[in-house]
Design a protein around this motif. Structure first.
Motif, PDB file in Angstrom:
ATOM      1  N   TYR A  86      18.926 -32.531  17.961  1.00 42.89           N
ATOM      2  CA  TYR A  86      19.755 -31.742  18.866  1.00 42.89           C
ATOM      3  C   TYR A  86      19.254 -30.564  19.491  1.00 42.89           C
ATOM      4  CZ  TYR A  86      23.108 -33.950  15.289  1.00 42.89           C
ATOM      5  OH  TYR A  86      23.990 -34.824  14.583  1.00 42.89           O
ATOM      6  N   GLU A  87      19.898 -30.242  20.851  1.00 38.22           N
ATOM      7  CA  GLU A  87      19.449 -29.076  21.416  1.00 38.22           C
ATOM      8  C   GLU A  87      20.517 -27.809  20.865  1.00 38.22           C
ATOM      9  OE1 GLU A  87      18.605 -31.389  25.577  1.00 38.22           O
ATOM     10  OE2 GLU A  87      20.574 -30.222  25.577  1.00 38.22           O
ATOM     11  N   VAL A  88      19.875 -26.838  20.798  1.00 37.88           N
ATOM     12  CA  VAL A  88      20.524 -25.933  20.296  1.00 37.88           C
ATOM     13  C   VAL A  88      20.437 -24.577  21.112  1.00 37.88           C
ATOM     14  CG1 VAL A  88      20.793 -24.110  18.268  1.00 37.88           C
ATOM     15  CG2 VAL A  88      20.167 -26.471  17.797  1.00 37.88           C
ATOM     16  N   ILE A  89      21.593 -23.932  21.427  1.00 46.37           N
ATOM     17  CA  ILE A  89      21.610 -22.675  22.086  1.00 46.37           C
ATOM     18  C   ILE A  89      22.204 -21.784  21.153  1.00 46.37           C
ATOM     19  CG2 ILE A  89      22.774 -21.507  24.138  1.00 46.37           C
ATOM     20  CD1 ILE A  89      23.016 -24.143  25.600  1.00 46.37           C
ATOM     21  N   LEU A  90      21.709 -20.734  20.941  1.00 48.45           N
ATOM     22  CA  LEU A  90      22.108 -19.828  19.771  1.00 48.45           C
ATOM     23  C   LEU A  90      22.950 -18.419  20.688  1.00 48.45           C
ATOM     24  CD1 LEU A  90      21.979 -19.267  16.702  1.00 48.45           C
ATOM     25  CD2 LEU A  90      20.039 -18.021  17.303  1.00 48.45           C
ATOM     26  N   VAL A  91      24.272 -18.150  20.169  1.00 45.69           N
ATOM     27  CA  VAL A  91      24.536 -16.990  20.643  1.00 45.69           C
ATOM     28  C   VAL A  91      24.847 -16.135  19.502  1.00 45.69           C
ATOM     29  CG1 VAL A  91      26.973 -16.058  21.578  1.00 45.69           C
ATOM     30  CG2 VAL A  91      26.142 -18.214  22.397  1.00 45.69           C
ATOM     31  N   SER A  92      23.931 -14.805  19.721  1.00 45.12           N
ATOM     32  CA  SER A  92      24.157 -13.910  18.471  1.00 45.12           C
ATOM     33  C   SER A  92      24.717 -12.617  18.923  1.00 45.12           C
ATOM     34  CB  SER A  92      22.571 -14.107  17.867  1.00 45.12           C
ATOM     35  OG  SER A  92      22.563 -13.108  16.686  1.00 45.12           O
ATOM     36  N   SER A  93      25.317 -12.034  17.823  1.00 49.50           N
ATOM     37  CA  SER A  93      25.768 -10.862  17.897  1.00 49.50           C
ATOM     38  C   SER A  93      24.645  -9.827  17.194  1.00 49.50           C
ATOM     39  CB  SER A  93      27.123 -10.560  17.328  1.00 49.50           C
ATOM     40  OG  SER A  93      28.094 -11.434  17.871  1.00 49.50           O
ATOM     41  N   GLY A  94      24.946  -8.804  16.881  1.00 47.51           N
ATOM     42  CA  GLY A  94      24.206  -7.967  16.031  1.00 47.51           C
ATOM     43  C   GLY A  94      23.318  -6.817  16.573  1.00 47.51           C
ATOM     44  N   ALA A  95      23.606  -6.600  18.083  1.00 46.49           N
ATOM     45  CA  ALA A  95      22.833  -5.810  18.922  1.00 46.49           C
ATOM     46  C   ALA A  95      23.501  -4.167  18.535  1.00 46.49           C
ATOM     47  CB  ALA A  95      22.938  -5.845  20.231  1.00 46.49           C
ATOM     48  N   ILE A  96      24.668  -4.041  18.507  1.00 47.05           N
ATOM     49  CA  ILE A  96      25.287  -2.952  18.249  1.00 47.05           C
ATOM     50  C   ILE A  96      24.882  -2.519  16.711  1.00 47.05           C
ATOM     51  CG2 ILE A  96      27.525  -1.468  18.236  1.00 47.05           C
ATOM     52  CD1 ILE A  96      28.370  -3.251  20.677  1.00 47.05           C
ATOM     53  N   MET A  97      25.149  -3.426  15.930  1.00 48.01           N
ATOM     54  CA  MET A  97      24.877  -3.224  14.331  1.00 48.01           C
ATOM     55  C   MET A  97      23.328  -2.689  14.283  1.00 48.01           C
ATOM     56  SD  MET A  97      25.140  -5.924  11.216  1.00 48.01           S
ATOM     57  CE  MET A  97      23.744  -6.878  11.767  1.00 48.01           C
ATOM     58  N   ALA A  98      22.435  -3.416  14.928  1.00 49.35           N
ATOM     59  CA  ALA A  98      21.196  -2.928  14.636  1.00 49.35           C
ATOM     60  C   ALA A  98      20.766  -1.607  15.263  1.00 49.35           C
ATOM     61  CB  ALA A  98      20.104  -3.942  15.352  1.00 49.35           C
ATOM     62  N   GLY A  99      21.630  -1.261  16.520  1.00 49.19           N
ATOM     63  CA  GLY A  99      21.352   0.015  16.983  1.00 49.19           C
ATOM     64  C   GLY A  99      22.035   1.292  16.232  1.00 49.19           C
ATOM     65  N   ARG A 100      23.115   0.703  15.625  1.00 46.97           N
ATOM     66  CA  ARG A 100      23.732   1.911  14.722  1.00 46.97           C
ATOM     67  C   ARG A 100      22.710   2.276  13.581  1.00 46.97           C
ATOM     68  NH1 ARG A 100      29.059   2.665  13.603  1.00 46.97           N
ATOM     69  NH2 ARG A 100      30.515   1.472  14.758  1.00 46.97           N
ATOM     70  N   GLU A 101      22.322   1.068  13.042  1.00 49.91           N
ATOM     71  CA  GLU A 101      21.161   1.370  11.797  1.00 49.91           C
ATOM     72  C   GLU A 101      20.051   2.163  12.556  1.00 49.91           C
ATOM     73  OE1 GLU A 101      18.907  -1.814  10.629  1.00 49.91           O
ATOM     74  OE2 GLU A 101      19.008  -1.075   8.640  1.00 49.91           O
ATOM     75  N   ARG A 102      19.521   2.027  13.473  1.00 50.90           N
ATOM     76  CA  ARG A 102      18.556   2.969  14.319  1.00 50.90           C
ATOM     77  C   ARG A 102      18.666   4.104  14.197  1.00 50.90           C
ATOM     78  NH1 ARG A 102      13.495   0.194  16.404  1.00 50.90           N
ATOM     79  NH2 ARG A 102      13.171  -0.963  14.522  1.00 50.90           N
ATOM     80  N   LEU A 103      20.038   4.478  14.899  1.00 52.94           N
ATOM     81  CA  LEU A 103      20.294   5.674  15.220  1.00 52.94           C
ATOM     82  C   LEU A 103      21.476   6.619  14.009  1.00 52.94           C
ATOM     83  CD1 LEU A 103      21.636   5.399  18.873  1.00 52.94           C
ATOM     84  CD2 LEU A 103      19.469   6.289  18.159  1.00 52.94           C
ATOM     85  N   ASN A 104      21.205   5.816  13.016  1.00 52.55           N
ATOM     86  CA  ASN A 104      21.900   6.209  11.847  1.00 52.55           C
ATOM     87  C   ASN A 104      23.421   6.842  12.236  1.00 52.55           C
ATOM     88  OD1 ASN A 104      21.844   6.690   9.238  1.00 52.55           O
ATOM     89  ND2 ASN A 104      19.823   7.986   9.340  1.00 52.55           N
ATOM     90  N   LEU A 105      23.878   5.799  12.915  1.00 53.98           N
ATOM     91  CA  LEU A 105      25.503   6.179  13.474  1.00 53.98           C
ATOM     92  C   LEU A 105      26.371   5.344  12.578  1.00 53.98           C
ATOM     93  CD1 LEU A 105      25.144   6.371  17.333  1.00 53.98           C
ATOM     94  CD2 LEU A 105      25.797   8.119  15.963  1.00 53.98           C
ATOM     95  N   GLN A 106      26.865   6.027  11.689  1.00 56.66           N
ATOM     96  CA  GLN A 106      27.772   5.308  10.518  1.00 56.66           C
ATOM     97  C   GLN A 106      29.258   5.364  10.954  1.00 56.66           C
ATOM     98  OE1 GLN A 106      25.434   6.528   7.652  1.00 56.66           O
ATOM     99  NE2 GLN A 106      24.160   5.082   7.987  1.00 56.66           N
ATOM    100  N   ARG A 107      29.553   6.357  11.519  1.00 55.55           N
ATOM    101  CA  ARG A 107      30.997   6.571  11.885  1.00 55.55           C
ATOM    102  C   ARG A 107      31.853   5.176  12.476  1.00 55.55           C
ATOM    103  NH1 ARG A 107      31.097   8.810  16.756  1.00 55.55           N
ATOM    104  NH2 ARG A 107      29.068   9.597  17.238  1.00 55.55           N
ATOM    105  N   PRO A 108      33.020   5.064  12.292  1.00 57.24           N
ATOM    106  CA  PRO A 108      33.711   4.009  13.183  1.00 57.24           C
ATOM    107  C   PRO A 108      34.166   4.617  14.475  1.00 57.24           C
ATOM    108  CG  PRO A 108      35.129   5.169  11.395  1.00 57.24           C
ATOM    109  CD  PRO A 108      33.748   5.786  11.408  1.00 57.24           C
ATOM    110  N   ASN A 109      34.640   3.930  15.328  1.00 58.56           N
ATOM    111  CA  ASN A 109      35.113   4.299  16.714  1.00 58.56           C
ATOM    112  C   ASN A 109      34.113   5.088  17.608  1.00 58.56           C
ATOM    113  OD1 ASN A 109      37.563   3.365  15.748  1.00 58.56           O
ATOM    114  ND2 ASN A 109      38.291   5.187  14.882  1.00 58.56           N
ATOM    115  N   LEU A 110      32.939   4.448  17.690  1.00 59.47           N
ATOM    116  CA  LEU A 110      31.933   5.067  18.699  1.00 59.47           C
ATOM    117  C   LEU A 110      32.411   5.061  20.058  1.00 59.47           C
ATOM    118  CD1 LEU A 110      28.585   3.381  17.365  1.00 59.47           C
ATOM    119  CD2 LEU A 110      29.689   5.454  16.809  1.00 59.47           C
ATOM    120  N   ALA A 111      32.163   6.074  20.899  1.00 62.03           N
ATOM    121  CA  ALA A 111      32.584   6.247  22.175  1.00 62.03           C
ATOM    122  C   ALA A 111      31.680   4.972  22.955  1.00 62.03           C
ATOM    123  CB  ALA A 111      32.086   7.443  22.784  1.00 62.03           C
TER     124      ALA A 111
END
Ligand code: GLU
Length: 392
Positions: free
Chosen positions: A62-87
């Motif tokens: 098979y040919e596979v194209i991946l669509v992946s989320s996770g950028a915002i989650m990874a960035g949150r972790e890096r910046l230690n931003l854990q509150r909901p409702n980010l601007a």
């Protein structure tokens, strides 16, 4: 119903070559850490295991194209931003930081499997503008040609909410249609679509929620069943998944929603197991479908039809019925492309057939009522539906 769904899945896999797999943030988060969702980051372990599973799919042809989320989650972790409702700018900053971690994790994990990856970031404009759309499509084609795994995400840092695609379920449906994929698989944190909310224990009706294994048509009832996700990392929830499936279905692309937290599910899909919820009518129209039937698919056999049936097809725009079939050549399955020949052996049309060659040989020349009593549950009114037929 169960058998029909099993048969459908088998046929989908048999005719599929290009697959879009969408991985949600929750699926690649460090779920096992026991941290609350907003404190979770990327799980390299999970990304590695997906790279391994996708390698097995690629090895199966098979040919596979991946669509992946996770950028915002990874960035949150890096910046230690854990509150909901980010601007919005905060989310965009997170996405910009996290996207590079995300792609680096994929790159390392796929490298271990001997596969290369490419990053494609898309926004609305890229999908709406025909020229850009074609450019992206060509890039995808070229990457797949080189055996590279394209990893798509929304270009979060350059778009604001009003013009965002917003969720990767919708994005993955758009990518599947653009790439003319044969199957879309949405990996989520639930098992699929249920008859009622599975997180609700005390049901007024006393009904236990049951997993729906096949949805043939998206009705308003199905839309109602798709409630919102409870996971704050998940952007869309079930409703955007069902909407994504609606879109792909109208393009003739089947969609399967599975639980990506259960490691073996992806493998099970490719083994034809009844896992998750399959959305497919088996008969939907797609925009470029006629072209695809006439030019892209390799015919697996041919059907010779009588003069009456030929006339009905050519002059009256009718579907092909069993009564008009004279002869069946070649071995084909439900959904295969076949050539339609007149009695002189000249090709007059091509289409996607609703019966396999063995069954069609049994029912050729028979009236509809006789066909129905002979084939029972596998009965279709038409041998080839008009929508699946192109005059050549
Ligand atoms: N594009 C967003 C991200 O990478 C996610 C959107 C979604 O999960 O649907 O974080």
């Amino acid at each position: 119903m169960e058998n029909m769904s099993r048969e459908l899945r088998k046929n989908i896999l048999k005719s599929a070559k290009r697959v879009v797999i969408k991985v949600g943030s929750g699926v690649i988060s460090d779920h096992e850490s026991g941290k609350p969702p907003l404190e979770r980051g990327l799980s390299l372990k999970r990304i590695r295991s997906y790279a391994k599973r996708i390698k097995a799919i690629v090895d199966a042809g098979y040919e596979v194209i991946l669509v992946s989320s996770g950028a915002i989650m990874a960035g949150r972790e890096r910046l230690n931003l854990q509150r909901p409702n980010l601007a919005i700018p905060e989310k965009q900053a997170c996405a910009a930081i996290g996207q590079s971690s995300l792609i680096r994790s994929y790159e390392r994990s796929f490298e271990k499997q001997g596969l290369k990856v490419a990053q494609i970031l898309l926004g609305h404009d890229d999908l709406e503008n025909r020229k850009r759309y074609l450019n992206v499509r060509h890039t995808l084609e070229a990457l797949l040609e080189y055996g590279v795994i394209p990893i798509v995400n929304e270009n979060d840092s350059v778009t604001v909410d009003e013009i965002k695609i917003g969720d990767n379920d919708t994005l993955s449906a758009n990518v599947a249609c653009m790439a003319e994929a044969h199957l879309l698989i949405l990996l989520s944190d639930v098992d699929g679509l249920y008859t009622s909310d599975p997180s609700q224990t005390n049901h007024k009706s006393g009904q236990t929620p049951e997993l729906i294994s096949h949805v043939g048509r998206i009705t308003s009832k199905i839309e109602q069943l798709a409630g919102k996700s409870k996971n704050p990392l998940a952007v869309g929830g079930m409703s955007t998944k069902v909407m994504a499936a609606k879109k792909t279905m109208s393009f003739g692309i089947p969609t399967i929603i599975i639980n990506g937290l259960k490691g073996d599910n992806l493998k099970k899909v490719f083994a034809g197991s009844q896992v998750g919820t399959l959305f497919w009518s088996g008969e939907a129209k797609i925009r470029d479908r006629k072209h695809w039937i006439a030019h892209t698919l390799k015919p697996a056999g041919s059907i010779t039809i009588d003069a009456g049936a030929g006339k009905a097809l050519v002059e009256r725009g009718k579907s092909l019925l069993a009564a008009g079939v004279v002869k069946v050549d070649g071995k084909f399955e439900f959904g295969s492309a076949v050539r339609l020949l007149n009695e002189k052996g000249r090709e007059i049309a091509r289409g996607l057939v609703n019966y396999n060659s063995r069954d069609l040989d049994q029912i050729k020349g028979l009236k509809t009522a006789a066909v129905r009593s002979l084939v029972g549950a596998n009965f279709y009114d038409e041998v080839i539906h008009r929508d699946d037929l192109v005059l050549t």
